[in-house]
Design a protein around this motif. Structure first.
Motif, PDB file in Angstrom:
ATOM      1  N   ALA A 471       0.867  -1.178   0.000  1.00  0.00           N
ATOM      2  CA  ALA A 471       0.000   0.000   0.000  1.00  0.00           C
ATOM      3  C   ALA A 471       0.903   1.226   0.000  1.00  0.00           C
ATOM      4  N   HIS A 472       0.298   2.415  -0.101  1.00  0.00           N
ATOM      5  CA  HIS A 472       1.051   3.663  -0.056  1.00  0.00           C
ATOM      6  C   HIS A 472       0.430   4.595   0.978  1.00  0.00           C
ATOM      7  N   LEU A 473       1.297   5.210   1.759  1.00  0.00           N
ATOM      8  CA  LEU A 473       0.846   6.251   2.666  1.00  0.00           C
ATOM      9  C   LEU A 473       1.113   7.600   2.012  1.00  0.00           C
ATOM     10  N   ALA A 474       0.065   8.390   1.893  1.00  0.00           N
ATOM     11  CA  ALA A 474       0.229   9.736   1.354  1.00  0.00           C
ATOM     12  C   ALA A 474       0.941  10.603   2.391  1.00  0.00           C
ATOM     13  N   PRO A 475       1.507  11.721   1.972  1.00  0.00           N
ATOM     14  CA  PRO A 475       2.167  12.600   2.938  1.00  0.00           C
ATOM     15  C   PRO A 475       1.248  12.945   4.109  1.00  0.00           C
ATOM     16  N   ASP A 476       1.800  12.852   5.321  1.00  0.00           N
ATOM     17  CA  ASP A 476       1.129  13.153   6.593  1.00  0.00           C
ATOM     18  C   ASP A 476       0.080  12.112   6.993  1.00  0.00           C
ATOM     19  N   GLU A 477      -0.044  11.018   6.256  1.00  0.00           N
ATOM     20  CA  GLU A 477      -0.917   9.935   6.712  1.00  0.00           C
ATOM     21  C   GLU A 477      -0.209   9.112   7.785  1.00  0.00           C
ATOM     22  N   THR A 478      -0.984   8.631   8.744  1.00  0.00           N
ATOM     23  CA  THR A 478      -0.435   7.923   9.904  1.00  0.00           C
ATOM     24  C   THR A 478      -1.005   6.517   9.973  1.00  0.00           C
ATOM     25  N   LEU A 479      -0.117   5.544  10.115  1.00  0.00           N
ATOM     26  CA  LEU A 479      -0.511   4.145  10.272  1.00  0.00           C
ATOM     27  C   LEU A 479      -0.583   3.835  11.765  1.00  0.00           C
ATOM     28  N   VAL A 480      -1.737   3.344  12.242  1.00  0.00           N
ATOM     29  CA  VAL A 480      -1.960   3.054  13.654  1.00  0.00           C
ATOM     30  C   VAL A 480      -2.065   1.544  13.853  1.00  0.00           C
ATOM     31  N   LEU A 481      -1.143   0.971  14.645  1.00  0.00           N
ATOM     32  CA  LEU A 481      -1.154  -0.452  14.967  1.00  0.00           C
ATOM     33  C   LEU A 481      -1.433  -0.616  16.455  1.00  0.00           C
ATOM     34  N   TYR A 482      -2.076  -1.708  16.819  1.00  0.00           N
ATOM     35  CA  TYR A 482      -2.483  -1.902  18.203  1.00  0.00           C
ATOM     36  C   TYR A 482      -2.637  -3.401  18.480  1.00  0.00           C
ATOM     37  N   THR A 483      -2.658  -3.771  19.750  1.00  0.00           N
ATOM     38  CA  THR A 483      -2.952  -5.147  20.151  1.00  0.00           C
ATOM     39  C   THR A 483      -4.381  -5.209  20.688  1.00  0.00           C
ATOM     40  N   ASP A 484      -4.883  -6.424  20.872  1.00  0.00           N
ATOM     41  CA  ASP A 484      -6.280  -6.559  21.280  1.00  0.00           C
ATOM     42  C   ASP A 484      -6.532  -6.105  22.716  1.00  0.00           C
ATOM     43  N   GLY A 485      -5.480  -5.763  23.449  1.00  0.00           N
ATOM     44  CA  GLY A 485      -5.692  -5.172  24.770  1.00  0.00           C
ATOM     45  C   GLY A 485      -6.414  -3.844  24.689  1.00  0.00           C
ATOM     46  N   VAL A 486      -6.348  -3.184  23.516  1.00  0.00           N
ATOM     47  CA  VAL A 486      -7.059  -1.917  23.311  1.00  0.00           C
ATOM     48  C   VAL A 486      -8.543  -2.190  23.063  1.00  0.00           C
ATOM     49  N   THR A 487      -8.824  -2.988  22.065  1.00  0.00           N
ATOM     50  CA  THR A 487     -10.229  -3.224  21.696  1.00  0.00           C
ATOM     51  C   THR A 487     -10.972  -4.063  22.736  1.00  0.00           C
ATOM     52  N   GLU A 488     -10.233  -4.873  23.520  1.00  0.00           N
ATOM     53  CA  GLU A 488     -10.876  -5.723  24.524  1.00  0.00           C
ATOM     54  C   GLU A 488     -10.783  -5.151  25.934  1.00  0.00           C
ATOM     55  N   ALA A 489     -10.388  -3.896  26.061  1.00  0.00           N
ATOM     56  CA  ALA A 489     -10.381  -3.254  27.376  1.00  0.00           C
ATOM     57  C   ALA A 489     -11.808  -3.204  27.920  1.00  0.00           C
ATOM     58  N   LEU A 490     -11.951  -3.487  29.228  1.00  0.00           N
ATOM     59  CA  LEU A 490     -13.271  -3.591  29.854  1.00  0.00           C
ATOM     60  C   LEU A 490     -13.543  -2.419  30.776  1.00  0.00           C
ATOM     61  N   ASN A 491     -14.823  -2.039  30.865  1.00  0.00           N
ATOM     62  CA  ASN A 491     -15.238  -1.063  31.866  1.00  0.00           C
ATOM     63  C   ASN A 491     -15.887  -1.802  33.038  1.00  0.00           C
ATOM     64  N   PRO A 492     -16.300  -1.119  34.102  1.00  0.00           N
ATOM     65  CA  PRO A 492     -16.885  -1.823  35.256  1.00  0.00           C
ATOM     66  C   PRO A 492     -18.114  -2.660  34.910  1.00  0.00           C
ATOM     67  N   ALA A 493     -18.812  -2.311  33.823  1.00  0.00           N
ATOM     68  CA  ALA A 493     -19.982  -3.098  33.407  1.00  0.00           C
ATOM     69  C   ALA A 493     -19.586  -4.282  32.532  1.00  0.00           C
ATOM     70  N   LEU A 494     -18.266  -4.536  32.404  1.00  0.00           N
ATOM     71  CA  LEU A 494     -17.720  -5.643  31.605  1.00  0.00           C
ATOM     72  C   LEU A 494     -18.036  -5.495  30.121  1.00  0.00           C
ATOM     73  N   GLU A 495     -18.179  -4.246  29.648  1.00  0.00           N
ATOM     74  CA  GLU A 495     -18.332  -3.974  28.229  1.00  0.00           C
ATOM     75  C   GLU A 495     -16.949  -3.762  27.611  1.00  0.00           C
TER      76      GLU A 495
END
Length: 549
Positions: A471-495
Motif C-alpha cells: 500500500a502507499h501512505l500519502a504525505p502526513d498519513e499515519t498508520l496506527v497499529l495496536y494489540t487486542d488489549g485496546v479493543t478488549e479493554a473492559l469497563n466496570p460493566a464488563l463492556e
C-alpha cells in the motif's frame, strides 16, 4: 542503613526499608504506591532499599522524575532531606522516627512497700519461694521459664519443637513424646519423637486415631489414665498393645487453626499424669504454636517479597528490551507505548532502519505472565535478526514462524504484524499473522482500515506460507497499529472498548503526530475503563509518512 519515609502532601507517608525494600510508583493499579495524578505515568518510578543504600530510578515516565531539581534517567542514590518531583507531584524524603523512653525521679519512696513478694528474679523464675503445698508447682514454674526463653529466642521451628518436647518429656518423666504437624495438604507428619533410650524417627510409636482426631478435628486436650480400664472407645487396641497407662494429647493451635498436636505417654504403671500436667502442656503448646504460625507467615511474607522483587527485576529487564517509545533519529515519525497488565507481559513492538526503509513489527503472545514474557523476548529477537537480512516481510514472518514453532510450547502462539515503510515515497510492504488490522489516519479525511489478509498466528504451523501486501501512505498519513488489549479493554460493566470506539477515538484525535495519536487513544481507553483493572497488555504504535523537503 536507616529506613526512609516518603511523604507526599495530603497522603499517608510510605516507609522504605527492610520490610518494604521495593516501591513501584505510578497510576496503574498494580503499583505498590498508586498516585492518581495526570502527570504521573502508569508505571512511573521505582524506589529501592538495600543495606548499602537507597536508590530512585525513573522507569521511562512521560513527564520525568527529578531529584533535587535535576531530571534523572539512571538509578540515583537517595537520602533524607532530598526533594523528589514525580511528574508535577512533589515528594519529600525523611527518616522514620524512633520511640523514646523517659525515666522520671520517683518522689514517692513507698513504691516498693506495695509489693507482696520481693526476691531475686532468678530464684523466682526457678520456683524458689513458692508455696510448698503447691506440690510440683516450683518445678513447673522452672520448666515454663526455660521454655519461655526458648520460645522468644530466634530459633528455627524444628529447634523450637525439639526443645519443647525435651523439656516437657523430662518434666513429666514420660516414656515417649511426639509432635505431629500438618503440611500444606493437611497430611500429618511426625516432626519430633522422643523416647527413653532413643530419640529419632526410627522408633515406632502407635497412636490412636481416635486421640489424633480428637486433638486435630475437635481441638480437644485429653488426659487418659489406666487406658485399659477407661472408656473402651478411647482405649483403643493400639494403646493397650503398647502397654500405655497414661496419655496426654493436646492440639497445637494458633489463630483459630490447628497445625498439629503434642503427645506424651507413660508405659506400665510407673506414674500417671494429672490435670496440672495437661494444663501445662496445653498452655505451652499454644504458645509454641503461635510462634510456629508466626514463623510460617514470616516465611511466606519473605517468599512473597522475594518473588515481588524478582518480578520487579524481570519487569525492568523486559522494559529495557523494548526499544524507546520514540527513535532519536529516524527517517519516519514513529511513536509506540506498551502497558503490561501484570509485572511482565506478552506484547511486543520493535523498529529499526533496514535496507533504506523503516522496519517495524507489533505482536501479542497468547497467555500472560512469565511464560508469555519469555516468548515475547524470543519473538522480538527473531524479528530483529531476520529483518536485517530479509527484505520481504512475508519471508521475515515465515522465518520467525518456523523458529517459534520449534522453540515454544504448541499451546503458545503469537499474532503479529510487520512491514517496511519507505520514507521517500510512502511505499508500505507488510504482512499479517492473525493480528488486528491497522487503521490509517488521513488529515481532513475519514479513517480507513488497511486492507490485510489475516494469515496464521506464529507458532501454529511450521510450513505456512505468508503473503506480502503493498500500500502507499500519502504525505502526513499515519498508520496506527495496536494489540487486542485496546479493543478488549473492559469497563466496570464488563463492556469491551471495541473496534467502533477505537475508530471514533481515532477520528477525534487532535493531531496526526504519532505521539499525540497514541496518548489521545490511551486516554480514551482509560476514560472508558473508568478505573476497572487492566485485563490484558496494551500496545500502540504509530508511523507517519513525512517526506523530506
Amino acid at each position: 542503613m536507616v529506613s526512609l519515609l516518603l511523604q507526599i502532601k495530603g497522603r499517608p507517608p510510605r516507609p522504605l526499608g527492610p520490610q518494604t525494600p521495593v516501591l513501584l510508583v505510578g497510576r496503574a493499579p498494580d503499583n505498590d504506591w498508586v498516585i492518581e495524578d495526570p502527570s504521573i505515568s502508569r508505571i512511573h518510578a521505582q524506589f529501592e532499599w538495600k543495606p548499602s543504600g537507597v536508590t530512585l530510578k525513573d522507569l521511562g515516565s512521560r513527564n520525568g522524575t527529578s531529584l533535587n531539581g535535576i531530571l534523572i534517567k539512571e538509578a540515583m542514590p537517595l537520602k533524607a532531606g532530598d526533594k523528589v518531583m514525580l511528574g508535577s507531584v512533589p515528594l519529600t524524603v525523611g527518616t522514620q522516627g524512633q520511640a523514646s523512653v523517659l525515666i522520671e525521679a520517683d518522689e514517692d519512696s513507698t513504691t516498693l512497700s506495695h509489693a507482696s513478694i520481693i526476691m531475686p528474679a532468678a530464684k523466682l523464675r526457678l520456683g524458689e519461694g513458692a508455696d510448698p503445698a503447691a506440690g510440683s508447682w516450683p518445678q513447673a514454674l522452672a520448666c515454663i521459664h526455660e521454655l519461655t526463653l526458648g520460645l522468644i529466642r530466634d530459633v528455627t521451628p524444628q529447634e523450637l519443637l525439639e526443645e519443647l518436647v525435651e523439656k516437657l518429656w523430662k518434666y513429666f518423666m514420660a516414656d515417649r513424646g511426639v509432635v505431629l504437624l500438618r503440611d500444606a495438604q493437611g497430611a500429618v507428619e511426625p516432626q519430633v519423637i522422643r523416647t527413653r533410650g532413643s530419640s529419632g524417627s526410627n522408633t515406632k510409636i502407635r497412636l490412636s486415631h481416635t486421640l489424633v482426631e480428637a486433638a486435630l478435628e475437635r481441638r480437644e486436650a485429653l488426659l487418659i489414665n489406666d487406658t485399659h480400664l477407661d472408656d473402651p472407645e478411647l482405649a483403643s487396641k493400639s494403646l493397650i498393645l503398647s502397654g500405655v497407662s497414661s496419655v496426654i494429647v493436646t492440639p497445637l493451635e494458633a489463630e483459630g487453626k490447628v497445625i498439629g498436636l503434642l503427645y506424651f505417654d507413660v508405659l506400665g504403671h510407673r506414674k500417671s499424669f494429672n490435670k496440672e500436667d495437661l494444663q501445662l502442656a496445653t498452655t505451652l503448646a499454644h504458645v509454641a504454636a503461635a510462634k510456629l504460625h508466626s514463623a510460617r507467615l514470616m516465611a511466606e511474607v519473605q517468599k512473597t517479597r522475594a518473588m515481588e522483587q524478582e518480578m520487579a527485576f524481570a519487569r525492568a529487564i523486559q522494559q529495557r528490551m523494548v526499544p524507546p517509545r520514540k527513535p532519536r533519529e529516524a527517517s519516519v515519525d514513529l511513536y509506540a507505548e506498551l502497558r503490561p497488565a501484570k509485572d511482565v507481559g506478552g506484547d511486543l513492538y520493535d523498529y529499526h532502519e533496514a535496507h533504506g526503509r523503516m522496519f517495524f513489527c507489533i505482536g501479542d503472545v497468547s497467555g500472560k505472565g512469565v511464560p508469555a514474557a519469555l516468548v515475547m523476548a524470543i519473538t522480538k529477537t527473531l524479528f530483529r535478526a531476520n529483518a536485517v537480512f530479509l527484505e520481504d516481510p512475508s519471508q521475515v514472518m515465515a522465518a520467525v514462524n518456523a523458529r517459534i514453532y520449534e522453540e515454544t510450547d504448541p499451546a503458545i502462539f503469537v499474532t503479529a504484524f510487520c512491514g517496511f515503510l519507505d520514507p521517500n515515497d510512502g511505499r508500505l510492504v507488510y504482512c499479517n499473522a492473525g493480528h488486528d488490522r491497522p487503521v490509517i489516519l488521513a488529515p481532513g479525511r475519514a479513517t480507513r482500515v488497511l486492507d490485510t489478509r489475516p494469515g496464521l498466528a506464529l507458532g501454529a504451523l511450521p510450513g505456512f506460507r505468508y503473503l506480502a501486501q503493498e500500500a502507499h501512505l500519502a504525505p502526513d498519513e499515519t498508520l496506527v497499529l495496536y494489540t487486542d488489549g485496546v479493543t478488549e479493554a473492559l469497563n466496570p460493566a464488563l463492556e469491551e472498548f471495541g473496534f467502533d470506539r477505537l475508530q471514533t477515538a481515532l477520528a477525534a484525535v487532535r493531531s496526526g503526530e504519532p505521539e499525540r495519536v497514541v496518548q489521545d487513544l490511551l486516554e480514551a481507553v482509560d476514560r472508558f475503563a473508568s478505573g476497572a483493572p487492566q485485563a490484558d497488555d496494551i500496545t500502540l504504535m504509530c508511523l507517519r509518512h513525512r517526506p523530506k523537503p
